[in-house]
Design a protein around this motif. Structure first.
Motif, PDB file in Angstrom:
ATOM      1  N   LEU A 140       0.781  -1.196  -0.169  1.00 53.03           N
ATOM      2  CA  LEU A 140       0.027  -0.178  -0.008  1.00 53.03           C
ATOM      3  C   LEU A 140       0.873   1.358  -0.014  1.00 53.03           C
ATOM      4  N   GLY A 141       2.272   1.321   0.055  1.00 57.06           N
ATOM      5  CA  GLY A 141       2.904   2.527   0.172  1.00 57.06           C
ATOM      6  C   GLY A 141       4.028   2.340   1.349  1.00 57.06           C
ATOM      7  N   THR A 142       4.496   3.621   1.642  1.00 59.30           N
ATOM      8  CA  THR A 142       5.425   3.639   2.606  1.00 59.30           C
ATOM      9  C   THR A 142       5.176   4.891   3.560  1.00 59.30           C
ATOM     10  N   LEU A 143       5.776   5.075   4.547  1.00 57.48           N
ATOM     11  CA  LEU A 143       5.615   6.166   5.600  1.00 57.48           C
ATOM     12  C   LEU A 143       5.540   7.443   4.888  1.00 57.48           C
ATOM     13  N   ALA A 144       6.638   7.789   4.001  1.00 62.90           N
ATOM     14  CA  ALA A 144       6.671   8.735   3.210  1.00 62.90           C
ATOM     15  C   ALA A 144       5.412   9.401   2.404  1.00 62.90           C
ATOM     16  N   ASP A 145       4.905   8.013   1.795  1.00 60.32           N
ATOM     17  CA  ASP A 145       3.587   8.172   0.999  1.00 60.32           C
ATOM     18  C   ASP A 145       2.497   8.701   1.977  1.00 60.32           C
ATOM     19  N   PHE A 146       2.550   8.197   3.354  1.00 64.04           N
ATOM     20  CA  PHE A 146       1.524   8.640   4.357  1.00 64.04           C
ATOM     21  C   PHE A 146       1.640  10.127   4.513  1.00 64.04           C
ATOM     22  N   ASP A 147       2.911  10.575   4.816  1.00 65.61           N
ATOM     23  CA  ASP A 147       3.247  12.103   5.082  1.00 65.61           C
ATOM     24  C   ASP A 147       2.840  12.726   3.900  1.00 65.61           C
ATOM     25  N   ARG A 148       3.088  12.463   2.763  1.00 65.91           N
ATOM     26  CA  ARG A 148       2.585  13.381   1.773  1.00 65.91           C
ATOM     27  C   ARG A 148       0.877  13.534   1.843  1.00 65.91           C
ATOM     28  N   LEU A 149       0.427  12.088   1.982  1.00 70.58           N
ATOM     29  CA  LEU A 149      -1.123  12.147   1.991  1.00 70.58           C
ATOM     30  C   LEU A 149      -1.679  13.138   3.016  1.00 70.58           C
ATOM     31  N   VAL A 150      -1.157  13.126   4.141  1.00 68.12           N
ATOM     32  CA  VAL A 150      -1.469  13.965   5.162  1.00 68.12           C
ATOM     33  C   VAL A 150      -1.309  15.292   4.996  1.00 68.12           C
ATOM     34  N   ALA A 151      -0.137  15.910   4.399  1.00 68.74           N
ATOM     35  CA  ALA A 151       0.363  17.072   4.087  1.00 68.74           C
ATOM     36  C   ALA A 151      -0.924  17.471   2.937  1.00 68.74           C
ATOM     37  N   HIS A 152      -1.198  16.727   1.977  1.00 69.19           N
ATOM     38  CA  HIS A 152      -2.103  16.884   0.892  1.00 69.19           C
ATOM     39  C   HIS A 152      -3.472  17.230   1.373  1.00 69.19           C
ATOM     40  N   ALA A 153      -3.954  16.284   2.339  1.00 74.52           N
ATOM     41  CA  ALA A 153      -5.072  16.604   2.843  1.00 74.52           C
ATOM     42  C   ALA A 153      -5.224  17.770   3.620  1.00 74.52           C
ATOM     43  N   GLN A 154      -4.161  18.129   4.451  1.00 75.07           N
ATOM     44  CA  GLN A 154      -4.217  19.405   5.463  1.00 75.07           C
ATOM     45  C   GLN A 154      -4.330  20.582   4.336  1.00 75.07           C
TER      46      GLN A 154
END
Length: 515
Positions: A73-87
């Protein structure tokens, strides 16, 4: 963005939302890529179902590592980018924390099996009865004994769900320390809150007494497949809900006051009372029950729910999830008018509410062959399919058959959607269910219907009328739960479905401004 108050939350099941990498499974980058669509709905937050490393015996809810991302499903870096984009889009991100159990592949459990006593104390182990049978009569949610034998330890371990999910011992200090650390890990990555899985089943009787049989009336209330032996027990000792409710004070203290916290209550009996016990200023913000999807759809049932809550709107409303058949099947009405009916109901209900991916499209429950189903729960009751697999079929983005724009490869579950159900098809159609949902969500937000100053209701036969006063004005809504037209005098209407002159059709609904 501040702490969420009575939010509208959009649940995303990552494997089935959007595949950005061509593997046939959705992923975190796929969620990030499609967040603009989620934003267009008008919701406040997304809840992402588990994306952690998992053995995938139970759809990702058998977690191997609570502080990482499954490579599929991805990486922690992917998760961080997802959160930043959502914000950036003004969307809060909530993650699903599974603290009832771990996977049998979790390092803690592996160490326990190998003889590490400290690791073993994180779980629940018991010696066999004298005749070798399990230590109690407890039956798990999957309909099988809640104990499995570990030949290495010569003991049984407790699992109230799948055998691949050994139950954690929440009285253990190491478990409590780990929970606090896991929450801090995701807080540091910018999440706005947590959804806690199976929160009413975290504790068990330390004397290990047998559960009593459930009465006929209790069996109808217990959340489970009707033909499962699970519903024949009153789960008095394998689920100590009172101790669990008190434990929520710890969860709030560890999480802090700024996060939105909500849990899943699938206990069934006295569910609304239990949900209220789990919530409050020092506990969870919300605890949702199965009443709205199990207790039948009638005006009287809703009156009873409102009576029981008595203005304490701490049970987020929902009609679909990754764990339930789509509402058009589960609630027994396959019409588009019924989809609109639920949208209007969601708009007027006070407090938080949950929408599951694809609900806004009016997706029906797909039919799958037994060979196509991967979910062990559904397979256990085949052909009386509980419907979890169908609810997890990927959502259609375009009208392209076979993959419907979800992936460039064959989807992990087959997609056989009918024409016109996709986001592409509905997006620009002003009369589509998608745009009706957008409209009702807009009404909910514009008129602050989730946060009423006054909320009253009346039930007349199959008609339910509610009255809501907010800072934005006074409103009324009428819902026809019957199978025939009803006379009703309409005032200036904000939303109307099934309305014809002075009558309201079966499963018609309207929200009106009071003028």
């Amino acid at each position: 963005m501040g702490k969420l108050t009575n939010p509208l939350i959009y649940e995303i099941y990552p494997r089935s939302f959007y595949d950005s990498s061509g593997t046939g499974e959705g992923d975190l980058n796929g969620i990030a890529e499609k967040l603009s669509y989620v934003k267009s709905l008008g919701v406040d937050a997304i809840w992402i179902a588990p994306f952690y490393p998992s053995s995938w015996h139970d759809g990702g809810y058998d977690v191997i590592d609570h502080c990482n991302v499954d490579p599929r499903l991805g990486t922690l870096a992917d998760f961080d980018r997802l959160v930043a984009h959502a914000q950036d889009l003004g969307l809060s991100v909530l993650v699903d924390l599974v603290f009832k159990h771990t996977s049998v592949e979790h390092p803690w459990f592996k160490s326990a099996v190998e003889g590490d006593q400290s690791a073993a104390e994180r779980y629940v182990w018991r010696d066999a009865a004298a005749d070798g049978t399990p230590p109690t009569n407890w039956i798990g949610y999957f309909g099988k004994p809640a104990w499995s034998w570990c030949h290495q330890r010569q003991q049984y371990y407790l699992h109230q769900y799948h055998a691949s999910q050994p139950a954690l011992n929440h009285r253990n200090q190491d478990v409590q320390n780990s929970i606090r650390e896991i929450m801090a890990f995701w807080c540091d990555r910018g999440v706005a809150g947590f959804r806690f899985d199976a929160v009413t089943s975290w504790f068990h009787d330390d004397q290990f007494r047998d559960n009593p049989p459930a009465s006929d009336q209790e069996q109808r209330l217990i959340d489970g497949v009707p033909k499962s032996p699970y519903t024949r027990q009153r789960h008095e000792y394998d689920m100590l809900v009172r101790e669990g409710a008190n434990y929520m004070e710890n969860i709030r203290a560890w999480a802090g006051r700024d996060l939105y916290l909500f849990g899943e209550n699938n206990f069934g009996i006295a569910s609304l009372d239990i949900a209220l016990d789990y919530t409050g200023a020092e506990k969870l913000d919300g605890c949702y029950t199965t009443d709205t999807v199990r207790c039948g759809h009638s005006s009287k049932a809703w009156q009873n729910i409102f009576d029981k809550l008595d203005g304490r709107w701490r049970t987020p409303w929902w009609f679909e999830s990754h764990d339930r058949a789509r509402s058009r099947t589960n609630l027994g009405n396959d019409s588009e008018e019924f989809v609109k009916f639920l949208a209007v109901l969601t708009a007027i209900l006070p407090g938080a509410a949950l929408i599951y991916q694809g609900q806004e499209l009016g997706l029906p429950q797909p039919t799958l062959d037994k060979s196509e189903i991967q979910d062990p729960f559904d397979l256990s009751y085949w052909p009386d399919d509980p419907g979890r697999s169908g609810a997890r079929v990927p959502i259609p983005w375009t009208e392209v058959e076979d993959n419907f724009g979800f992936s460039s490869s064959s989807p992990w579950l087959p997609m056989r959607w009918q024409a016109g159900m996709s986001i592409e098809s509905q997006d620009t159609d002003k009369s589509s269910l998608l745009n009706f949902y957008r409209h009702t969500i807009g009404v909910r937000k514009k008129y602050e219907l989730s946060n009423p100053i006054v909320f009253n209701y009346q039930q007349h036969g199959q008609l339910l009328t509610v009255y809501s006063k907010t800072k934005a004005g006074s409103f009324s809504a009428v819902f026809n739960f019957g199978d025939s037209e009803k006379d009703f005098e309409l005032s200036k209407s904000l939303i109307a479905t099934g309305i014809s002159g002075g009558t309201i059709a079966p499963y018609g609904a309207a929200i009106m401004a009071q003028v």
